[in-house]
Write an enzyme that holds these catalytic residues in place. Structure first.
Site, PDB file in Angstrom:
ATOM      1  CE  LYS A  93      -3.113   2.709   2.798  1.00  0.00           C
ATOM      2  NZ  LYS A  93      -3.821   2.888   4.055  1.00  0.00           N
ATOM      3  N   GLY A 154      -8.235   9.261   9.036  1.00  0.00           N
ATOM      4  CA  GLY A 154      -8.618   9.427  10.443  1.00  0.00           C
ATOM      5  C   GLY A 154      -9.669  10.487  10.686  1.00  0.00           C
TER       6      GLY A 154
END
Lengths: 254, 64
Positions: A93, A154
């Site tokens: 990733k 987040g």
């Protein structure tokens, strides 16, 4: 469901392993979610790494290592090489952070690193923006998956730019697309799947919930609902009401 | 010799990277870089360290 570099996922949820109150809760959240992919990272060994690795292996899921926190191509490429050796997977990733507050990817360096890593045999999952041209460049660089952000990492804001994400889905019909980052609620995850996205990658929304295990279940169900809705060919919204009960045959009573 | 291991200065006897890992008690699944360049595990045994080398030893960790 599309395959990710030839691998079929058991379900469209990729779940992060960070920020849980305890390893036991992490494990329970994973099992509850049914996620088939776990994202992990590499950090300086301080003694905890081996226990963590053992626990992740026992989850029996696919491992997707990240290059979180990398700000340069060199850093990201070196991290990817270390991750490939440690986790024994060509998957990476690819995160190349460009902005400290928003953690927005530096897409110029991202494309460059993706090209280098693809040439080195990596299978790159790029964390990118919803920019179509960047998406094209990443595909040209050899990526076979794109992971646009829903909102900053987040933040839990959901899909900030539905228009752009719809455009991306329409443009890259055959490419597996993953909403990576920004999901806060199951409705956000459902929304992503309703748009026709192939998977959702999330971490904070589950790990920082008051009850991560329950939120993991909620996310899995939201994702399933959104996926089924997309497959079911939903109606188009309209401005005016349209009676659902037949008008013809109504008794004359006034 | 003096090296920097995971950001901290260290005085070590090791001459190679694999000796360094043993001397400093690293075992299990780790990856290494010296002076910001990845060193594959198969090359650690032949990778000679020099004074002032910056060595990074990383391991699996939680991530999003």
């Amino acid at each position: 469901m599309k395959t990710f570099y030839g691998t079929r996922l058991p379900n469209p949820l990729m779940l992060g392993t960070a920020q849980y109150p305890s390893p036991a809760i992490l494990e329970r959240a994973f099992r509850e979610s049914g996620a088939g992919v776990a994202t992990v990272s590499l950090r300086r060994e301080s003694g905890a790494g081996q226990t963590f690795w053992q626990m992740i292996r026992e989850l029996g899921v696919l491992i997707l290592p990240n290059t979180a926190g990398c700000h340069t191509v060199k850093e990201a490429v070196t991290t990817a090489h270390m991750a490939r050796e440690v986790f024994e997977t060509p998957w990476i990733k690819l995160e190349l952070i460009g902005h400290t507050d928003s953690l927005q990817p530096d897409v110029f360096q991202l494309v460059e690193a993706a090209r280098i890593l693809t040439e080195d045999g990596f299978q790159v999952f790029p964390y990118t923006t919803d920019d179509l041209i960047v998406g094209e460049r990443l595909l040209e660089a050899g990526c076979e998956v794109l992971m646009p952000w829903g909102a900053p990492i987040g933040s839990g804001r959901g899909l900030n730019n539905e228009y752009a994400l719809r455009a991306m889905r329409a443009e890259f019909t055959d490419v597996p697309l993953v909403i990576d980052a920004g999901i806060g609620l199951p409705s956000h995850a459902a929304h992503a799947m309703e748009l026709g996205y192939d998977a959702v990658l999330l971490n904070t929304a589950v790990a920082r919930a008051g009850d991560p295990q329950m939120m993991a279940r909620a996310m899995a169900r939201g994702i399933e609902a959104g996926m089924l809705a997309h497959q079911a060919d939903p109606i188009e919204p309209r401005d005016m009401a349209e009676p659902s009960t037949p008008v013809i045959g109504k008794a004359f009573l006034s | 010799m003096k090296i920097v291991l995971n950001g901290a200065p260290r005085e070590v006897c090791a001459q190679t990277l694999s000796e360094l890992l043993e001397e400093c008690g690293f075992s299990g699944r780790v990856a290494t870089a010296v002076n910001e360049v990845f060193v594959a595990s198969s090359l650690r045994i032949s990778h000679r360290l020099a004074d002032g080398d910056r060595v990074e030893v990383v391991a699996p960790m939680q991530g999003g």
